[in-house]
Scaffold this active site. Structure first.
Site, mmCIF file in Angstrom:
data_model
loop_
_atom_site.group_PDB
_atom_site.id
_atom_site.type_symbol
_atom_site.label_atom_id
_atom_site.label_comp_id
_atom_site.label_asym_id
_atom_site.label_seq_id
_atom_site.Cartn_x
_atom_site.Cartn_y
_atom_site.Cartn_z
ATOM 1 N N LYS B 77 0.861 -1.285 0.170
ATOM 2 C CA LYS B 77 -0.015 -0.046 -0.056
ATOM 3 C C LYS B 77 0.892 1.338 0.059
ATOM 4 C CE LYS B 77 -3.998 1.971 2.670
ATOM 5 N NZ LYS B 77 -4.629 1.858 3.542
ATOM 6 N N SER B 152 -9.935 2.255 2.552
ATOM 7 C CA SER B 152 -9.013 2.912 1.987
ATOM 8 C C SER B 152 -8.256 2.122 1.117
ATOM 9 C CB SER B 152 -8.223 3.881 2.548
ATOM 10 O OG SER B 152 -7.284 3.264 3.477
ATOM 11 N N SER B 176 -10.665 0.167 6.806
ATOM 12 C CA SER B 176 -9.826 0.183 5.522
ATOM 13 C C SER B 176 -9.092 -1.114 5.118
ATOM 14 C CB SER B 176 -8.527 1.208 5.559
ATOM 15 O OG SER B 176 -9.492 2.342 5.646
#
Lengths: 95, 488
Positions: B77, B152, B176
């Site tokens: 990420k 997210s 998320s």
């Protein structure tokens, strides 16, 4: 809680985010909407409750107050938008 | 079948038997990732670095000294700082930022021999539930064009579901990891707060942020969490307690365990499909020998408003560092602009709309006169939410079963108009972040429209091993094997 344009201007300044004058009324409306949502919290009786300070009950570890790292000026400055002579450069701050 | 579709478990076994090399596995993933532009999951590709790491992994595998993650190609990420590789948190304000240091999580994974394929899309600074708040544009759900993969960690979920990588790192501040996992038919665990070091992970809300793995199976989540977890002197909130062997805990035996069904989670706006799925999940656990009990978590409905005070408050403080001086971008200044103009113009240009909104909300709730009314009140409600869980666990509940999301994946653009409506997506997930508890999302079924649906299991603090075992039973019973048909 309804936020007026003047409060929206103040909040934007507190956050150091430039908001154009024409956009302030819309911002005020958005912030009011969000704050109204938060006001549900007023329904809760919190008179006997301490605010949470730590998610897990643990004592923060202590360490000796000594220098453990450093001597890497080039690395520290390598991502600066403007670095000169070993310093971060910014617009003039003192008249 | 190409090797990029393997699980960590299968890849590990094939690598150790030398049926495949780490270089071959990495090349298969690089090819898949390179041909996935329509998904917009990978936002920075690092093929040269990946092949270099894969060669080192092969040498280690040949020597017979290879941990489970050795040679496993991962997507990372964009929130994790990776040395020499752009780490932007999907924000324009960090454009051009290439860290001189490596986050603790990626350091640990790479020390075990894992391979980095590149950086993954996300909502800017992890603020969002649909990956639409991204400087790179939205990531797309591989299950269907035009749908969000959630957020997210949307790029992570999309990349794992589409077999662009074997697994990915995610972070979870309000859901998320778990919500995108549920939207894409993948597994994601948010560990107990303090289990995984936050050092080198770009901060959103420090008392809520926690990193975790996003994988194709529960066993993979157990393997990868083991490699990510552990005490780190550089994160003062990281817990100095032993990391158990999570994989060894997957016995599949949950006989005699007590599973709580929180009645407050059955709420308006939840789709019937999710409700049916939830009941089926409870039946699966009962059939495996667990006892199902109704429990009450009375402050559940206040979790969202408490979260949307606390998280923006912490964000406004954490994001104060983006000032156009030390890293990232600086706005073009006009003649005569002073330092405040530089801050204000840089932050107006560099932050996206939702980030600006949260930073301003945070500044407001922390400002003189409102600190007690909003911030302190929210922290008190947070204590009550945590107490609800403590009471349930004190009554002998071993784990809690709940939906992961109110609906299956929705269309991009559908919820972006109204921030408060978008926030409602996090209704089943934020409670855990507020209470610091571990939670895992497991794919359990398909919706009538053919989209994956997930359930969430919530565990006691530091009991990820037991929690993953419950998830393992649910996964086995559900037998979810569907994969998205390739269209991208």
């Amino acid at each position: 809680m309804s936020i007026d344009t003047e409060t929206a201007r103040k909040v934007a300044h507190l956050a150091r985010i430039r908001v154009e004058e024409a956009d302030l009324p819309a911002l005020a409306g958005e912030l009011s909407n969000i704050l109204t949502f938060m006001e549900q919290l007023n329904e809760v009786d919190v008179s006997e409750v301490e605010p949470m300070t730590s998610v897990t009950p643990m004592r923060l570890k202590r360490r000796a107050d000594v220098v453990t790292d450093g001597d890497m000026q080039d690395k520290v400055l390598s991502n600066a938008p403007d670095a000169r002579e070993g310093f971060f450069a910014v617009p003039k701050v003192v008249e | 079948m190409t090797s990029n579709t393997l699980t960590i478990e299968a890849a590990r076994n094939a690598l150790r038997k030398r049926e495949i090399t780490a270089v071959e596995l990495t090349e298969a993933c690089l090819a898949a990732a390179g041909a996935s532009a329509k998904l917009n999951a990978f936002v920075h590709h690092t093929p040269d670095l990946a092949l270099e790491m894969a060669k080192a992994a092969d040498a280690r595998l040949a020597s017979g000294d290879a941990p489970s993650m050795c040679g496993i190609p991962l997507g990372i990420k964009d929130l994790f700082c990776t040395r020499g590789v752009p780490s932007q948190a999907a924000s324009n304000i960090l454009s051009g930022f290439t860290p001189e240091y490596e986050s603790t999580v990626t350091t640990k994974l790479f020390a075990d021999g894992a391979v980095m394929l590149g950086k993954l899309n996300m909502d800017e600074f992890a603020m969002g539930s649909s990956n639409e708040n991204s400087a790179y544009g939205p990531a797309i759900n591989p299950w269907r064009d035009g749908l969000t993969p959630g957020g997210s960690s949307g790029g992570s979920a999309a990349a794992v579901a589409a077999d662009l990588c074997i697994a990915a790192t995610g972070t979870d501040t309000g859901g998320s990891i778990r919500q995108p996992a549920a939207f894409t038919g993948t597994v994601g665990i948010k560990p107990t707060y303090g289990r995984v070091s936050r050092w080198g992970v770009v901060a959103y809300a420090s008392s809520l942020d926690q990193a975790g793995p996003m994988t194709k199976s529960v066993r993979d989540a157990a393997i990868m969490l083991g490699a990510m977890a552990g005490h780190d002197a550089k994160d003062s909130t990281s817990a100095d307690i032993a990391v158990p062997d999570f994989e060894a805990a997957l016995t599949g035996d949950i006989r005699g365990k007590k599973i709580g069904i929180p009645r407050e989670y059955r709420m308006d706006g939840m789709s019937d499909e999710i409700d049916v799925l939830w009941r089926r999940g409870a039946e699966m656990l009962r059939d495996a020998g667990a006892t199902i009990v109704d429990i009450s978590l009375p402050h559940t409905k206040y979790a969202l408003p408490a979260y949307y005070v606390i998280a923006p408050a912490e964000a406004s403080s954490n994001l104060a560092r983006y000032d156009g001086v030390r890293y990232g971008m600086r706005a073009t200044l006009d003649a005569g602009d002073g330092i405040t103009d530089m801050y204000e113009k840089t932050r107006a240009k560099g932050f996206g709309k939702e980030v600006q909104r949260r930073v301003m909300v945070g500044a407001y709730v922390l400002s003189a006169g409102f600190y007690d009314a909003y911030y302190n009140r929210a922290r008190k409600v947070r204590a009550l939410i945590k107490r609800d869980f403590e009471n349930a666990f004190a009554d002998g509940v071993d784990a809690i079963l709940a939906p992961a999301t109110p609906t299956p994946a929705f269309e991009i653009g559908k919820k972006s108009g109204n921030p408060v409506e978008a926030y409602l997506n996090d209704v089943f997930t934020v409670t855990l972040n507020l209470a610091g508890l571990p939670g895992v999302s497991v794919p359990v079924g398909l919706s009538a429209s053919g989209l994956p649906l997930g359930l969430q299991l919530i565990g006691q603090p530091w009991q990820e091993a037991e929690l993953l075992n419950h998830a393992y039973v649910l996964e086995k019973s559900a037998g979810f094997v569907a994969k998205p048909a390739k269209w991208w």
